[in-house]
Design a protein around this motif. Structure first.
Motif, PDB file in Angstrom:
ATOM      1  N   SER A 209       0.985  -1.517   0.082  1.00 26.93           N
ATOM      2  CA  SER A 209       0.038   0.047   0.024  1.00 26.93           C
ATOM      3  C   SER A 209       0.909   1.078   0.034  1.00 26.93           C
ATOM      4  O   SER A 209       0.650   2.290  -0.778  1.00 26.93           O
ATOM      5  N   ALA A 210       1.888   1.128   0.815  1.00 25.40           N
ATOM      6  CA  ALA A 210       2.841   2.216   0.942  1.00 25.40           C
ATOM      7  C   ALA A 210       3.631   2.622  -0.577  1.00 25.40           C
ATOM      8  O   ALA A 210       3.614   3.747  -0.810  1.00 25.40           O
ATOM      9  N   ALA A 211       3.920   1.484  -1.112  1.00 23.03           N
ATOM     10  CA  ALA A 211       4.443   1.520  -2.306  1.00 23.03           C
ATOM     11  C   ALA A 211       3.633   2.076  -3.503  1.00 23.03           C
ATOM     12  O   ALA A 211       3.979   3.068  -4.202  1.00 23.03           O
ATOM     13  N   ILE A 212       2.604   1.629  -3.468  1.00 21.65           N
ATOM     14  CA  ILE A 212       1.602   2.291  -4.575  1.00 21.65           C
ATOM     15  C   ILE A 212       1.404   3.859  -4.367  1.00 21.65           C
ATOM     16  O   ILE A 212       1.379   4.526  -5.248  1.00 21.65           O
ATOM     17  N   ALA A 213       1.141   4.111  -3.014  1.00 17.43           N
ATOM     18  CA  ALA A 213       1.064   5.477  -2.887  1.00 17.43           C
ATOM     19  C   ALA A 213       2.458   6.547  -3.093  1.00 17.43           C
ATOM     20  O   ALA A 213       2.108   7.487  -3.609  1.00 17.43           O
ATOM     21  N   ALA A 214       3.481   5.933  -2.838  1.00 13.94           N
ATOM     22  CA  ALA A 214       4.819   6.751  -3.360  1.00 13.94           C
ATOM     23  C   ALA A 214       4.986   6.668  -4.794  1.00 13.94           C
ATOM     24  O   ALA A 214       5.319   7.660  -5.537  1.00 13.94           O
ATOM     25  N   VAL A 215       4.547   5.516  -5.414  1.00 15.14           N
ATOM     26  CA  VAL A 215       4.726   5.578  -6.894  1.00 15.14           C
ATOM     27  C   VAL A 215       3.677   6.770  -7.472  1.00 15.14           C
ATOM     28  O   VAL A 215       4.274   7.368  -8.400  1.00 15.14           O
ATOM     29  N   LYS A 220       1.264  13.262  -9.570  1.00  9.36           N
ATOM     30  CA  LYS A 220       0.169  14.260  -8.845  1.00  9.36           C
ATOM     31  C   LYS A 220       0.840  15.622  -8.741  1.00  9.36           C
ATOM     32  O   LYS A 220       2.153  15.657  -8.434  1.00  9.36           O
ATOM     33  N   ASP A 221       0.344  16.649  -9.398  1.00  8.31           N
ATOM     34  CA  ASP A 221       0.582  18.002  -9.320  1.00  8.31           C
ATOM     35  C   ASP A 221       0.876  18.518  -7.805  1.00  8.31           C
ATOM     36  O   ASP A 221       0.093  18.203  -7.018  1.00  8.31           O
ATOM     37  N   GLY A 222       1.845  19.061  -7.857  1.00  9.06           N
ATOM     38  CA  GLY A 222       2.266  19.617  -6.336  1.00  9.06           C
ATOM     39  C   GLY A 222       2.712  18.837  -5.453  1.00  9.06           C
ATOM     40  O   GLY A 222       3.043  19.179  -4.344  1.00  9.06           O
TER      41      GLY A 222
END
Length: 260
Positions: A209-215, A220-222
């Protein structure tokens, strides 16, 4: 829960979601998008589910596009709302799930179908798959993230070529472009996806889950992707999965992750 246009089945830690409109080549309509949204959100909330495999029924199509009859007479504002609701309810939802989603592309993936596959965390295609974004041939553009996700996967030049020509490419070409991860025989498609899914289920759900969020943060802008990685990396140290993983390594045994 009973659905009209999708089939949902769970085996061990894998959830199978099949778009089931074979007479329409599994085309997306409002009901199907709503049902997919509900099923995916339910899977996300179920800690027993660690991987989702998304596919289409039959051997002809993953999803052969959106149901054009539903929006052929829409106004400008209705068109904007159609796109915005699709992003929120399904396509962005899939991309940002903490549970990995594998697209088993078992045939045509066109228009909204390719956009759905691109929303998944990665794609495995059968050797008969055909992929494309034909929207400009209808006087419109991809409206479910296609103009954004396709360049991320294949680069700006190739994306422009696919979008502007409205043409289809075969599975092998899609692999060479980086649009799909692998190509296998139709008969081997689900088995291949299951083997990958089983490898994923052995690892820490919290770390995945953390890896998905980081990738995802990179796109994502900003948001500074490196800072997002640092944050997600640090959060892992406070999880039971981290303690189990490191303890198992020291003790020279296989870890048993709980997702906590």
């Amino acid at each position: 829960m009973n659905y009209e246009n999708i089939l949902v089945e769970q085996k061990d830690h894998i959830q199978y979601i099949t778009i089931n409109r074979p007479s329409q080549l599994n085309a997306l309509n409002k009901v199907t998008i709503e049902e997919l949204s509900q099923a995916l959100e339910a899977a996300e909330e179920d800690s027993a589910i660690r991987v989702i495999i998304l596919t289409g029924s039959g051997e002809k199509a993953f999803v052969a596009g959106a149901d054009i009859k539903e929006f052929a007479n829409f106004s400008v504002e209705e068109g904007k709302l159609l796109s915005a609701e699709g992003h929120t309810k399904l396509f962005n939802l899939v991309e940002n799930l903490s549970t990995p989603v594998i697209a088993a592309v078992n045939g045509f993936a066109l228009g909204g179908g390719l956009e759905l596959a691109m929303s998944c965390h990665f794609r495995i295609a059968s050797d008969n798959a055909k992929l494309g974004l034909p929207e400009v041939s209808l006087g419109v553009i991809p409206g479910y993230g296609g103009t954004q996700r396709l360049p991320q996967l294949v680069g700006k030049g190739k994306a422009n070529e696919m979008i502007m020509t409205a043409g289809m490419i075969g599975a092998d070409e899609a692999k060479s472009w980086g649009l799909v991860n692998d190509v296998v025989a139709q008969a081997d498609l689900m088995g291949t996806c299951e083997k990958i899914a089983e490898k994923i289920t052995r690892n820490s759900p919290r770390a995945i889950s953390a890896a998905i969020a980081a990738v995802n943060a990179q796109y994502k802008d900003g948001i500074d992707g490196f800072k997002a990685e640092i944050s997600e990396f640090g959060k892992c140290f406070g999880t039971a999965d981290f303690k189990e993983g490191t303890t198992a390594f020291v003790e020279k045994r296989k870890p048993t992750f709980t997702g906590e």
